[in-house]
Scaffold this motif. Sequence first.
Motif, PDB file in Angstrom:
ATOM      1  N   ILE A 288       8.683   4.481  -9.959  1.00 44.42           N
ATOM      2  CA  ILE A 288       8.618   4.233 -11.555  1.00 44.42           C
ATOM      3  C   ILE A 288       9.603   4.981 -12.311  1.00 44.42           C
ATOM      4  O   ILE A 288      10.616   4.727 -13.161  1.00 44.42           O
ATOM      5  CB  ILE A 288       7.326   3.982 -11.886  1.00 44.42           C
ATOM      6  CG1 ILE A 288       6.763   2.932 -11.576  1.00 44.42           C
ATOM      7  CG2 ILE A 288       7.522   4.096 -13.685  1.00 44.42           C
ATOM      8  CD1 ILE A 288       5.266   2.610 -11.983  1.00 44.42           C
ATOM      9  N   GLY A 289       9.480   6.554 -11.767  1.00 44.94           N
ATOM     10  CA  GLY A 289      10.380   7.476 -12.286  1.00 44.94           C
ATOM     11  C   GLY A 289       9.968   7.832 -13.854  1.00 44.94           C
ATOM     12  O   GLY A 289      10.664   8.825 -14.330  1.00 44.94           O
ATOM     13  N   ASP A 290       8.949   7.369 -14.396  1.00 46.51           N
ATOM     14  CA  ASP A 290       8.664   7.928 -15.664  1.00 46.51           C
ATOM     15  C   ASP A 290       7.008   7.916 -15.725  1.00 46.51           C
ATOM     16  O   ASP A 290       6.353   6.832 -15.498  1.00 46.51           O
ATOM     17  CB  ASP A 290       9.037   6.953 -16.699  1.00 46.51           C
ATOM     18  CG  ASP A 290       8.753   7.064 -18.102  1.00 46.51           C
ATOM     19  OD1 ASP A 290       7.639   7.896 -18.367  1.00 46.51           O
ATOM     20  OD2 ASP A 290       9.323   6.545 -18.857  1.00 46.51           O
ATOM     21  N   ILE A 291       6.194   9.026 -15.757  1.00 43.08           N
ATOM     22  CA  ILE A 291       4.818   9.160 -15.635  1.00 43.08           C
ATOM     23  C   ILE A 291       4.348   8.233 -16.807  1.00 43.08           C
ATOM     24  O   ILE A 291       3.249   7.768 -16.583  1.00 43.08           O
ATOM     25  CB  ILE A 291       4.195  10.547 -15.577  1.00 43.08           C
ATOM     26  CG1 ILE A 291       4.780  11.365 -14.315  1.00 43.08           C
ATOM     27  CG2 ILE A 291       2.793  10.751 -15.864  1.00 43.08           C
ATOM     28  CD1 ILE A 291       4.644  10.790 -13.210  1.00 43.08           C
ATOM     29  N   SER A 292       4.653   8.357 -18.096  1.00 41.23           N
ATOM     30  CA  SER A 292       4.176   7.675 -19.212  1.00 41.23           C
ATOM     31  C   SER A 292       4.198   6.163 -18.710  1.00 41.23           C
ATOM     32  O   SER A 292       3.157   5.516 -19.212  1.00 41.23           O
ATOM     33  CB  SER A 292       4.729   7.929 -20.362  1.00 41.23           C
ATOM     34  OG  SER A 292       4.523   9.265 -20.612  1.00 41.23           O
ATOM     35  N   ARG A 293       5.089   5.567 -18.354  1.00 43.22           N
ATOM     36  CA  ARG A 293       5.597   4.089 -18.008  1.00 43.22           C
ATOM     37  C   ARG A 293       4.425   3.886 -16.868  1.00 43.22           C
ATOM     38  O   ARG A 293       3.634   2.761 -16.812  1.00 43.22           O
ATOM     39  CB  ARG A 293       6.850   3.868 -17.568  1.00 43.22           C
ATOM     40  CG  ARG A 293       6.999   2.483 -17.271  1.00 43.22           C
ATOM     41  CD  ARG A 293       8.494   2.253 -17.302  1.00 43.22           C
ATOM     42  NE  ARG A 293       8.484   0.796 -16.648  1.00 43.22           N
ATOM     43  CZ  ARG A 293       9.031   0.272 -15.845  1.00 43.22           C
ATOM     44  NH1 ARG A 293       9.650   0.929 -14.686  1.00 43.22           N
ATOM     45  NH2 ARG A 293       9.165  -1.024 -15.530  1.00 43.22           N
ATOM     46  N   MET A 294       4.200   4.819 -16.142  1.00 38.04           N
ATOM     47  CA  MET A 294       3.266   4.480 -14.877  1.00 38.04           C
ATOM     48  C   MET A 294       1.823   4.350 -15.336  1.00 38.04           C
ATOM     49  O   MET A 294       1.248   3.430 -15.170  1.00 38.04           O
ATOM     50  CB  MET A 294       3.427   5.442 -13.768  1.00 38.04           C
ATOM     51  CG  MET A 294       2.464   5.370 -12.502  1.00 38.04           C
ATOM     52  SD  MET A 294       2.468   6.455 -11.560  1.00 38.04           S
ATOM     53  CE  MET A 294       1.149   7.716 -12.401  1.00 38.04           C
ATOM     54  N   ILE A 295       1.672   5.397 -16.186  1.00 34.15           N
ATOM     55  CA  ILE A 295       0.190   5.546 -16.874  1.00 34.15           C
ATOM     56  C   ILE A 295       0.165   3.991 -17.840  1.00 34.15           C
ATOM     57  O   ILE A 295      -1.109   3.157 -17.518  1.00 34.15           O
ATOM     58  CB  ILE A 295      -0.202   6.341 -17.812  1.00 34.15           C
ATOM     59  CG1 ILE A 295      -0.117   7.766 -16.849  1.00 34.15           C
ATOM     60  CG2 ILE A 295      -1.396   6.295 -18.502  1.00 34.15           C
ATOM     61  CD1 ILE A 295      -0.330   9.009 -17.511  1.00 34.15           C
ATOM     62  N   ASN A 296       1.044   3.643 -18.353  1.00 33.39           N
ATOM     63  CA  ASN A 296       0.801   2.391 -19.086  1.00 33.39           C
ATOM     64  C   ASN A 296       0.871   1.133 -18.282  1.00 33.39           C
ATOM     65  O   ASN A 296       0.187   0.141 -18.453  1.00 33.39           O
ATOM     66  CB  ASN A 296       1.946   2.071 -20.180  1.00 33.39           C
ATOM     67  CG  ASN A 296       2.038   3.005 -21.508  1.00 33.39           C
ATOM     68  OD1 ASN A 296       0.935   3.300 -22.004  1.00 33.39           O
ATOM     69  ND2 ASN A 296       3.070   3.327 -21.885  1.00 33.39           N
ATOM     70  N   VAL A 297       1.462   1.110 -17.090  1.00 34.56           N
ATOM     71  CA  VAL A 297       1.485   0.070 -16.243  1.00 34.56           C
ATOM     72  C   VAL A 297      -0.151  -0.161 -15.652  1.00 34.56           C
ATOM     73  O   VAL A 297      -0.912  -1.038 -15.602  1.00 34.56           O
ATOM     74  CB  VAL A 297       2.525   0.129 -15.214  1.00 34.56           C
ATOM     75  CG1 VAL A 297       2.210  -0.980 -14.074  1.00 34.56           C
ATOM     76  CG2 VAL A 297       3.688  -0.206 -15.797  1.00 34.56           C
ATOM     77  N   ILE A 298      -0.452   1.266 -15.362  1.00 34.90           N
ATOM     78  CA  ILE A 298      -1.822   1.015 -14.682  1.00 34.90           C
ATOM     79  C   ILE A 298      -3.010   0.756 -15.563  1.00 34.90           C
ATOM     80  O   ILE A 298      -3.747  -0.311 -15.217  1.00 34.90           O
ATOM     81  CB  ILE A 298      -2.222   2.501 -14.100  1.00 34.90           C
ATOM     82  CG1 ILE A 298      -1.117   2.767 -12.627  1.00 34.90           C
ATOM     83  CG2 ILE A 298      -3.735   2.574 -13.535  1.00 34.90           C
ATOM     84  CD1 ILE A 298      -1.284   4.223 -12.505  1.00 34.90           C
ATOM     85  N   VAL A 299      -2.883   1.189 -16.760  1.00 35.93           N
ATOM     86  CA  VAL A 299      -3.820   0.672 -17.940  1.00 35.93           C
ATOM     87  C   VAL A 299      -3.729  -0.859 -18.145  1.00 35.93           C
ATOM     88  O   VAL A 299      -4.778  -1.532 -18.265  1.00 35.93           O
ATOM     89  CB  VAL A 299      -3.583   1.485 -19.096  1.00 35.93           C
ATOM     90  CG1 VAL A 299      -4.372   0.955 -20.280  1.00 35.93           C
ATOM     91  CG2 VAL A 299      -3.837   2.990 -18.877  1.00 35.93           C
ATOM     92  N   GLY A 300      -2.511  -1.280 -18.080  1.00 35.27           N
ATOM     93  CA  GLY A 300      -2.219  -2.778 -18.348  1.00 35.27           C
ATOM     94  C   GLY A 300      -2.828  -3.665 -17.260  1.00 35.27           C
ATOM     95  O   GLY A 300      -3.458  -4.620 -17.489  1.00 35.27           O
TER      96      GLY A 300
ATOM     97  N   GLU B 205       0.913  -1.265   0.066  1.00 31.32           N
ATOM     98  CA  GLU B 205      -0.036   0.023   0.155  1.00 31.32           C
ATOM     99  C   GLU B 205       0.970   1.271   0.039  1.00 31.32           C
ATOM    100  O   GLU B 205       1.485   1.573   0.962  1.00 31.32           O
ATOM    101  CB  GLU B 205      -0.935  -0.122   1.355  1.00 31.32           C
ATOM    102  CG  GLU B 205      -2.058  -1.103   1.212  1.00 31.32           C
ATOM    103  CD  GLU B 205      -2.955  -0.911   2.320  1.00 31.32           C
ATOM    104  OE1 GLU B 205      -3.240   0.221   2.573  1.00 31.32           O
ATOM    105  OE2 GLU B 205      -3.624  -2.018   2.664  1.00 31.32           O
ATOM    106  N   ILE B 206       0.866   1.969  -0.948  1.00 28.14           N
ATOM    107  CA  ILE B 206       1.612   3.080  -1.523  1.00 28.14           C
ATOM    108  C   ILE B 206       0.718   4.158  -1.862  1.00 28.14           C
ATOM    109  O   ILE B 206       0.091   3.782  -2.881  1.00 28.14           O
ATOM    110  CB  ILE B 206       3.072   3.063  -2.049  1.00 28.14           C
ATOM    111  CG1 ILE B 206       2.726   2.487  -3.302  1.00 28.14           C
ATOM    112  CG2 ILE B 206       3.741   1.961  -1.297  1.00 28.14           C
ATOM    113  CD1 ILE B 206       3.950   2.186  -4.480  1.00 28.14           C
ATOM    114  N   ASP B 207       1.152   5.437  -1.884  1.00 25.07           N
ATOM    115  CA  ASP B 207       0.172   6.411  -2.297  1.00 25.07           C
ATOM    116  C   ASP B 207       0.733   6.736  -3.723  1.00 25.07           C
ATOM    117  O   ASP B 207       1.819   6.342  -4.199  1.00 25.07           O
ATOM    118  CB  ASP B 207       0.321   7.712  -1.674  1.00 25.07           C
ATOM    119  CG  ASP B 207       1.938   8.464  -1.398  1.00 25.07           C
ATOM    120  OD1 ASP B 207       2.680   8.653  -2.314  1.00 25.07           O
ATOM    121  OD2 ASP B 207       2.465   8.451  -0.072  1.00 25.07           O
ATOM    122  N   LEU B 208      -0.023   7.487  -4.654  1.00 26.95           N
ATOM    123  CA  LEU B 208       0.354   7.523  -6.048  1.00 26.95           C
ATOM    124  C   LEU B 208       1.625   8.526  -6.362  1.00 26.95           C
ATOM    125  O   LEU B 208       2.461   7.992  -6.964  1.00 26.95           O
ATOM    126  CB  LEU B 208      -0.698   8.348  -6.501  1.00 26.95           C
ATOM    127  CG  LEU B 208      -0.752   8.499  -8.093  1.00 26.95           C
ATOM    128  CD1 LEU B 208      -0.563   6.882  -9.071  1.00 26.95           C
ATOM    129  CD2 LEU B 208      -1.948   9.243  -8.673  1.00 26.95           C
TER     130      LEU B 208
END
Length: 62
Positions: free
Chosen positions: A16-28, A6-9
Amino acid sequence: MCTSQEIDLDTYAADIGDISRMINVIVGDTQRIRLHAEHGYAIHQDIPAEVDAAYRRLVEAG
């Protein structure tokens, strides 16, 4: 049983260090929640309407 840390956003994004990558991970992850249940690999999980709407907008945006 499957659990996750449990961690905050903000912490998640920093890890992760990369917002685009983070969004792709969440979408996946969101996609797999639905698909794994459809294929019998996991139990059905309710996806709130606002989460589903955000998921669809992100998928449509590429």
